[in-house]
Design a protein around this motif. Structure first.
Motif, PDB file in Angstrom:
ATOM      1  N   VAL A 186      35.983  42.474  43.007  1.00  0.00           N
ATOM      2  CA  VAL A 186      34.088  41.883  43.236  1.00  0.00           C
ATOM      3  C   VAL A 186      34.170  41.583  44.057  1.00  0.00           C
ATOM      4  O   VAL A 186      35.171  40.103  44.696  1.00  0.00           O
ATOM      5  CB  VAL A 186      33.621  42.403  42.185  1.00  0.00           C
ATOM      6  N   LYS A 187      33.110  41.301  45.077  1.00  0.00           N
ATOM      7  CA  LYS A 187      33.216  39.440  45.937  1.00  0.00           C
ATOM      8  C   LYS A 187      32.581  38.577  44.532  1.00  0.00           C
ATOM      9  O   LYS A 187      32.663  38.853  43.670  1.00  0.00           O
ATOM     10  CB  LYS A 187      31.121  40.025  45.974  1.00  0.00           C
ATOM     11  N   ALA A 188      33.826  38.244  45.486  1.00  0.00           N
ATOM     12  CA  ALA A 188      34.319  36.427  44.466  1.00  0.00           C
ATOM     13  C   ALA A 188      32.957  35.389  44.613  1.00  0.00           C
ATOM     14  O   ALA A 188      31.913  35.563  45.774  1.00  0.00           O
ATOM     15  CB  ALA A 188      35.432  35.737  45.731  1.00  0.00           C
ATOM     16  N   SER A 189      33.033  34.790  43.624  1.00  0.00           N
ATOM     17  CA  SER A 189      32.156  34.278  42.947  1.00  0.00           C
ATOM     18  C   SER A 189      31.954  32.744  42.575  1.00  0.00           C
ATOM     19  O   SER A 189      33.253  32.540  41.394  1.00  0.00           O
ATOM     20  CB  SER A 189      30.623  35.020  42.878  1.00  0.00           C
ATOM     21  N   ASN A 192      35.568  34.210  36.564  1.00  0.00           N
ATOM     22  CA  ASN A 192      34.641  33.906  37.989  1.00  0.00           C
ATOM     23  C   ASN A 192      35.555  35.415  38.481  1.00  0.00           C
ATOM     24  O   ASN A 192      35.970  35.630  38.690  1.00  0.00           O
ATOM     25  CB  ASN A 192      36.007  33.205  38.864  1.00  0.00           C
ATOM     26  N   PRO A 193      34.168  35.976  38.997  1.00  0.00           N
ATOM     27  CA  PRO A 193      33.919  37.251  39.957  1.00  0.00           C
ATOM     28  C   PRO A 193      34.996  36.650  41.138  1.00  0.00           C
ATOM     29  O   PRO A 193      34.849  36.582  41.658  1.00  0.00           O
ATOM     30  CB  PRO A 193      32.776  37.295  40.561  1.00  0.00           C
ATOM     31  N   GLY A 194      35.557  37.941  40.939  1.00  0.00           N
ATOM     32  CA  GLY A 194      36.889  37.872  42.276  1.00  0.00           C
ATOM     33  C   GLY A 194      38.297  38.087  41.568  1.00  0.00           C
ATOM     34  O   GLY A 194      39.097  38.630  42.533  1.00  0.00           O
ATOM     35  N   ASP A 199      41.231  39.971  39.985  1.00  0.00           N
ATOM     36  CA  ASP A 199      42.136  40.877  40.037  1.00  0.00           C
ATOM     37  C   ASP A 199      42.894  41.826  38.963  1.00  0.00           C
ATOM     38  O   ASP A 199      42.122  41.296  38.270  1.00  0.00           O
ATOM     39  CB  ASP A 199      43.246  41.199  41.057  1.00  0.00           C
ATOM     40  N   GLN A 257      40.022  46.988  43.436  1.00  0.00           N
ATOM     41  CA  GLN A 257      39.488  46.044  44.884  1.00  0.00           C
ATOM     42  C   GLN A 257      38.801  45.029  43.783  1.00  0.00           C
ATOM     43  O   GLN A 257      38.021  45.765  43.101  1.00  0.00           O
ATOM     44  CB  GLN A 257      38.995  45.854  46.107  1.00  0.00           C
ATOM     45  N   TYR A 304      40.007  51.600  46.907  1.00  0.00           N
ATOM     46  CA  TYR A 304      38.252  50.879  46.785  1.00  0.00           C
ATOM     47  C   TYR A 304      37.871  50.640  44.816  1.00  0.00           C
ATOM     48  O   TYR A 304      37.726  49.304  44.824  1.00  0.00           O
ATOM     49  CB  TYR A 304      37.167  50.970  47.041  1.00  0.00           C
ATOM     50  N   LYS A 319      34.833  47.363  38.954  1.00  0.00           N
ATOM     51  CA  LYS A 319      34.338  48.321  39.247  1.00  0.00           C
ATOM     52  C   LYS A 319      34.087  49.458  39.454  1.00  0.00           C
ATOM     53  O   LYS A 319      33.425  49.884  39.320  1.00  0.00           O
ATOM     54  CB  LYS A 319      34.580  47.962  41.527  1.00  0.00           C
TER      55      LYS A 319
END
Length: 350
Positions: free
Chosen positions: A33-36, A90-92, A94, A31, A28, A64
């Motif tokens: 973070v939430k894509a934006s 960009n968030p998301g 890897d 992984q 976890y 994270k």
């Protein structure tokens, strides 16, 4: 025996649960973070350690867990090639995508300013156009041109610092098109232009040898070059006009160059009258004083500098501009010939 077996099985179960929980934590934590679509701007300072970079990425919400990212970098032998700069991420993204970006130096391009300094411009004219474009404070620019500070160049030591010089850096801010970071200070702009002059001078073939052979100082060569720049339009005449200047100096004749008078006026005139030529008492006024002015009167082009270093030999002592619109000159060896050329010039006026 049964009791021992139960304890052993319970211990194994705890290990399995702990390993599963640890694996889930790691999975976890690694992984994205939430894509934006809204980018996050991150700055990597020069010399910044990978641990600090990881902490920054976590604080900015791009990863994270900083500890897991640092561990991943060690496992992959990454982090040593990260480049300093400001990045938009960009968030998301890897781990691998972030690593590739930091390794490639895909930084945000700094917002730039662009300006052009024409050949033959004076320091005052430079300050005016740069001020009009909102790049400098005119007074600050002029003060630095008169008493420069923060210039890291050996060239400055070759420029005299005399009270009679209007601006110490007159003639030494190279006419060129420049791009600098938006928000550059007056000192940074002047330093860039001065450095350009230093670089251009040393790109002239055999510059040091030519300067030594001339028997003149750098300031004297740059002064002659500035006079040529303001007097000549046609490139083929530059070295010839430089030769005329040297001929007059050798005979202790006043140079009587209109451009030196124009330099002293608050606003240059389209045409000087005879009454203007001796009105301003200044060592720059070559109608009043023999020899060269204390320093350059404008920013010379490279062609004018080369002409000052390699003048064309002749017996000419005078020249007058043709009035036919060509920008060329009529040259004379004697004052009588010069007067005849003045009449010829008037006859060709359009």
């Amino acid at each position: 025996m049964k009791t021992a077996l139960k304890w052993f099985l319970a211990f194994i179960l705890i290990i399995i649960i702990a390993a599963g929980a640890g694996g889930a934590y790691i999975y976890y934590g690694m992984q994205p973070v939430k894509a934006s679509e809204e980018v996050v701007r991150v700055t990597i300072e020069p010399g910044m350690r990978t641990s600090s970079i990881a902490d920054t990425l976590e604080q900015q919400g791009l990863i994270k867990n900083a500890f897991l990212f640092k561990s991943y970098l060690k496992l992959k032998s990454e982090g040593s090639r990260f480049q300093a700069g400001t990045y938009d991420i960009n968030p998301g993204a890897d781990y691998d995508e972030i690593i590739v970006k930091l390794n490639s130096g895909d930084i945000v391009k700094a917002e730039m300013i662009r300006f052009t300094i024409p050949e033959g411009y004076t320091v005052k004219q430079m300050a005016e156009i740069l001020s009009e474009q909102g790049f400098v404070n005119e007074d600050t620019f002029l003060k630095l041109a008169k008493s420069p500070t923060g210039i890291d160049s050996q060239l400055l030591a070759d420029i005299p610092d005399r009270a009679e010089m209007k601006f110490r850096l007159e003639g030494y801010l190279f006419p060129e098109t420049y791009e600098l970071k938006k928000g550059s200070s007056e000192q940074e702009i002047i330093n860039r232009m001065f450095t350009e002059t230093d670089q251009r001078l040393h790109k002239i073939a055999d510059f040091e040898q030519k300067l030594k052979k001339s028997g003149l100082s750098l300031n004297e060569i740059m002064t002659v070059a500035s006079l040529v720049e303001r007097e000549v339009v046609v490139d083929s005449e530059r070295s010839l006009v430089a030769g005329v200047i040297y001929n007059r100096l050798a005979k202790n004749m006043k140079l009587e160059i209109d451009a030196t008078v124009q330099y002293l006026l608050d606003k240059p005139k389209e045409r000087l009258m005879n009454s203007d030529l001796r009105k301003v008492d200044s060592p720059y006024n070559t109608y009043l004083y023999e020899g060269l002015p204390p320093g350059p009167i404008a920013a010379p082009s490279l062609k004018s500098i080369e002409a000052a270093l390699a003048p064309e030999a002749s017996e000419y002592l005078f020249y007058v501009t043709k009035k036919d619109g060509s920008g060329e000159h009529l040259f004379a060896k004697t004052y009588k010939e010069h007067l005849n050329n003045i009449e010829k010039s008037k006859a060709t006026a359009k």
